[in-house]
Design a protein around this motif. Structure first.
Motif, PDB file in Angstrom:
ATOM      1  N   UNK A 181       0.831  -1.204   0.000  1.00 11.06           N
ATOM      2  CA  UNK A 181       0.000   0.000   0.000  1.00 11.06           C
ATOM      3  C   UNK A 181       0.865   1.254   0.000  1.00 11.06           C
ATOM      4  N   UNK A 182       1.947   1.250   0.789  1.00 14.34           N
ATOM      5  CA  UNK A 182       2.822   2.418   0.853  1.00 14.34           C
ATOM      6  C   UNK A 182       3.555   2.654  -0.460  1.00 14.34           C
ATOM      7  N   UNK A 183       3.759   1.607  -1.246  1.00 14.06           N
ATOM      8  CA  UNK A 183       4.421   1.754  -2.543  1.00 14.06           C
ATOM      9  C   UNK A 183       3.447   2.074  -3.666  1.00 14.06           C
ATOM     10  N   UNK A 184       2.173   2.271  -3.331  1.00 10.14           N
ATOM     11  CA  UNK A 184       1.205   2.690  -4.335  1.00 10.14           C
ATOM     12  C   UNK A 184       0.557   1.572  -5.111  1.00 10.14           C
ATOM     13  N   UNK A 185       0.671   0.342  -4.645  1.00 15.43           N
ATOM     14  CA  UNK A 185       0.081  -0.785  -5.368  1.00 15.43           C
ATOM     15  C   UNK A 185      -1.432  -0.760  -5.191  1.00 15.43           C
ATOM     16  N   UNK A 186      -2.171  -0.934  -6.302  1.00 16.01           N
ATOM     17  CA  UNK A 186      -3.625  -1.001  -6.236  1.00 16.01           C
ATOM     18  C   UNK A 186      -4.107  -2.358  -6.737  1.00 16.01           C
ATOM     19  N   UNK A 187      -5.428  -2.534  -6.730  1.00 21.10           N
ATOM     20  CA  UNK A 187      -5.993  -3.829  -7.104  1.00 21.10           C
ATOM     21  C   UNK A 187      -5.743  -4.162  -8.568  1.00 21.10           C
ATOM     22  N   UNK A 188      -5.773  -3.161  -9.431  1.00 19.05           N
ATOM     23  CA  UNK A 188      -5.534  -3.435 -10.848  1.00 19.05           C
ATOM     24  C   UNK A 188      -4.110  -3.926 -11.078  1.00 19.05           C
ATOM     25  N   UNK A 189      -3.158  -3.306 -10.402  1.00 23.99           N
ATOM     26  CA  UNK A 189      -1.776  -3.757 -10.538  1.00 23.99           C
ATOM     27  C   UNK A 189      -1.589  -5.152  -9.951  1.00 23.99           C
ATOM     28  N   UNK A 190      -2.284  -5.427  -8.848  1.00 20.20           N
ATOM     29  CA  UNK A 190      -2.217  -6.777  -8.296  1.00 20.20           C
ATOM     30  C   UNK A 190      -2.790  -7.801  -9.267  1.00 20.20           C
ATOM     31  N   UNK A 191      -3.919  -7.440  -9.904  1.00 20.74           N
ATOM     32  CA  UNK A 191      -4.510  -8.351 -10.882  1.00 20.74           C
ATOM     33  C   UNK A 191      -3.593  -8.586 -12.072  1.00 20.74           C
ATOM     34  N   UNK A 192      -2.979  -7.501 -12.567  1.00 23.63           N
ATOM     35  CA  UNK A 192      -2.045  -7.661 -13.687  1.00 23.63           C
ATOM     36  C   UNK A 192      -0.843  -8.517 -13.297  1.00 23.63           C
ATOM     37  N   UNK A 193      -0.334  -8.285 -12.088  1.00 25.42           N
ATOM     38  CA  UNK A 193       0.802  -9.090 -11.626  1.00 25.42           C
ATOM     39  C   UNK A 193       0.417 -10.557 -11.493  1.00 25.42           C
ATOM     40  N   UNK A 194      -0.796 -10.794 -10.970  1.00 25.98           N
ATOM     41  CA  UNK A 194      -1.246 -12.180 -10.834  1.00 25.98           C
ATOM     42  C   UNK A 194      -1.400 -12.842 -12.199  1.00 25.98           C
ATOM     43  N   UNK A 195      -1.931 -12.094 -13.177  1.00 26.61           N
ATOM     44  CA  UNK A 195      -2.078 -12.665 -14.522  1.00 26.61           C
ATOM     45  C   UNK A 195      -0.721 -12.948 -15.150  1.00 26.61           C
ATOM     46  N   UNK A 196       0.217 -12.016 -14.979  1.00 29.46           N
ATOM     47  CA  UNK A 196       1.557 -12.241 -15.527  1.00 29.46           C
ATOM     48  C   UNK A 196       2.225 -13.450 -14.876  1.00 29.46           C
ATOM     49  N   UNK A 197       2.078 -13.552 -13.557  1.00 26.23           N
ATOM     50  CA  UNK A 197       2.676 -14.695 -12.868  1.00 26.23           C
ATOM     51  C   UNK A 197       2.020 -15.999 -13.295  1.00 26.23           C
ATOM     52  N   UNK A 198       0.684 -15.973 -13.434  1.00 24.32           N
ATOM     53  CA  UNK A 198      -0.011 -17.177 -13.871  1.00 24.32           C
ATOM     54  C   UNK A 198       0.381 -17.547 -15.296  1.00 24.32           C
ATOM     55  N   UNK A 199       0.439 -16.533 -16.176  1.00 27.26           N
ATOM     56  CA  UNK A 199       0.853 -16.808 -17.549  1.00 27.26           C
ATOM     57  C   UNK A 199       2.278 -17.324 -17.628  1.00 27.26           C
ATOM     58  N   UNK A 200       3.169 -16.727 -16.833  1.00 21.39           N
ATOM     59  CA  UNK A 200       4.548 -17.209 -16.818  1.00 21.39           C
ATOM     60  C   UNK A 200       4.651 -18.633 -16.300  1.00 21.39           C
ATOM     61  N   UNK A 201       3.844 -18.941 -15.273  1.00 21.15           N
ATOM     62  CA  UNK A 201       3.854 -20.306 -14.747  1.00 21.15           C
ATOM     63  C   UNK A 201       3.351 -21.301 -15.779  1.00 21.15           C
ATOM     64  N   UNK A 202       2.272 -20.920 -16.488  1.00 22.24           N
ATOM     65  CA  UNK A 202       1.728 -21.814 -17.518  1.00 22.24           C
ATOM     66  C   UNK A 202       2.737 -22.018 -18.644  1.00 22.24           C
ATOM     67  N   UNK A 203       3.381 -20.926 -19.085  1.00 19.06           N
ATOM     68  CA  UNK A 203       4.376 -21.053 -20.151  1.00 19.06           C
ATOM     69  C   UNK A 203       5.558 -21.911 -19.704  1.00 19.06           C
TER      70      UNK A 203
END
Length: 272
Positions: A181-203
């Motif tokens: 929260x102090x670094x400015x992370x919001x829900x959209x960025x968390x969702x994008x990070x989760x999608x990138x991590x999931x996509x990277x894991x699948x690849x």
């Protein structure tokens, strides 16, 4: 008599003003990154033997930033311990945001929570076991982390071991949440990070399966090739043995024919 004041035109148009504002934010980002590098150098090269405000030694200064770096690093290490790295993370995080223009508008409302995240990180560091290189009498979270942790352990019911494990988990999660929260992370960025991590894991999983499949196909192909070669070798050896037996049999028959004695033909009778 009323006079109508004529409005003054702005010195810069809207495009130029936006460009100046953008470059100003980038300069702020570079300055924050430079501060992050400086704090990383003085914290990373901290030595308890350096002379400082809390260390009365007269030896040479080992800090990379000299006496000034030693004077800053010494109280940070004593008070908040490894939690001082939160300063580096906070400066670097917002420096990157200002430099890349990603969420820099959230700086005023979020950066105020960086000290809270650092305090939580110090308490979490105090729950960890110090390594062999830690020469202080207090824990990794400094005097602040040890004090807060000791007070909480005294309040919690039950054994100290269970309470320590529970506090380790709580402060780890709290440090991540408040730090994000102090670094400015919001829900959209968390969702994008989760999608990138999931996509990277699948690849990665697909690549591993493909590599394993290629290896299995290669092994099967090699096994089939080896089996075919073995069968051909066996057939060739069998043919050679069969030809050798036939040759020996023919040679034996020839020897027997050469050794046989044929009777002499009867004498011719002459008629008178």
């Amino acid at each position: 008599m009323a006079y109508q004041a004529k409005g003054r035109d702005p010195i810069f148009d809207s495009t130029t003003q936006a460009l100046i504002e953008r470059r100003g934010k980038e300069l702020i980002g570079l300055a924050l990154l430079a501060l992050a590098v400086g704090f990383a150098m003085l914290i990373g090269s901290y030595s308890p033997d350096d002379p400082g405000l809390l260390a009365a030694t007269e030896g040479p200064t080992r800090n990379m930033l000299g006496p000034l770096g030693a004077a800053i690093a010494s109280p940070l290490a004593v008070v908040i311990g490894k939690g001082a790295w939160g300063i580096v993370i906070g400066l670097a995080g917002w420096g990157l945001r200002f430099l890349t223009h990603i969420g820099e508008e959230r700086a005023l409302g979020r950066a105020l929570f960086i000290p809270i995240a650092i305090a939580l990180g110090s308490v979490y560091a105090s729950t960890l076991l110090p390594g062999a290189g830690w020469s202080h009498a207090f824990g990794l979270g400094g005097l602040f982390g040890d004090t807060v942790l000791g007070a909480l352990l005294a309040i919690l019911p039950g054994s100290a071991a269970i309470g320590l494990k529970l506090l380790t988990l709580i402060f780890f999660v709290a440090t991540l949440v408040v730090g994000g929260f102090a670094l400015g992370v919001n829900l959209r960025e968390l969702g994008n990070s989760a999608r990138y991590m999931l996509g990277g894991t699948v690849l990665f999983y697909a690549g591993a399966l493909k590599l394993a499949g290629s290896g299995m196909r290669g092994a099967a192909r090699g096994a089939m090739t080896g089996a075919t070669t073995g069968v051909r070798a066996l057939k060739s050896q069998a043919a050679e043995r069969r030809a050798d037996r036939v040759a020996r049999a023919e040679a034996q028959v020839g020897d027997e024919q050469d050794g046989e004695s044929y009777p002499a033909p009867p004498p011719l009778k002459v008629r008178r």
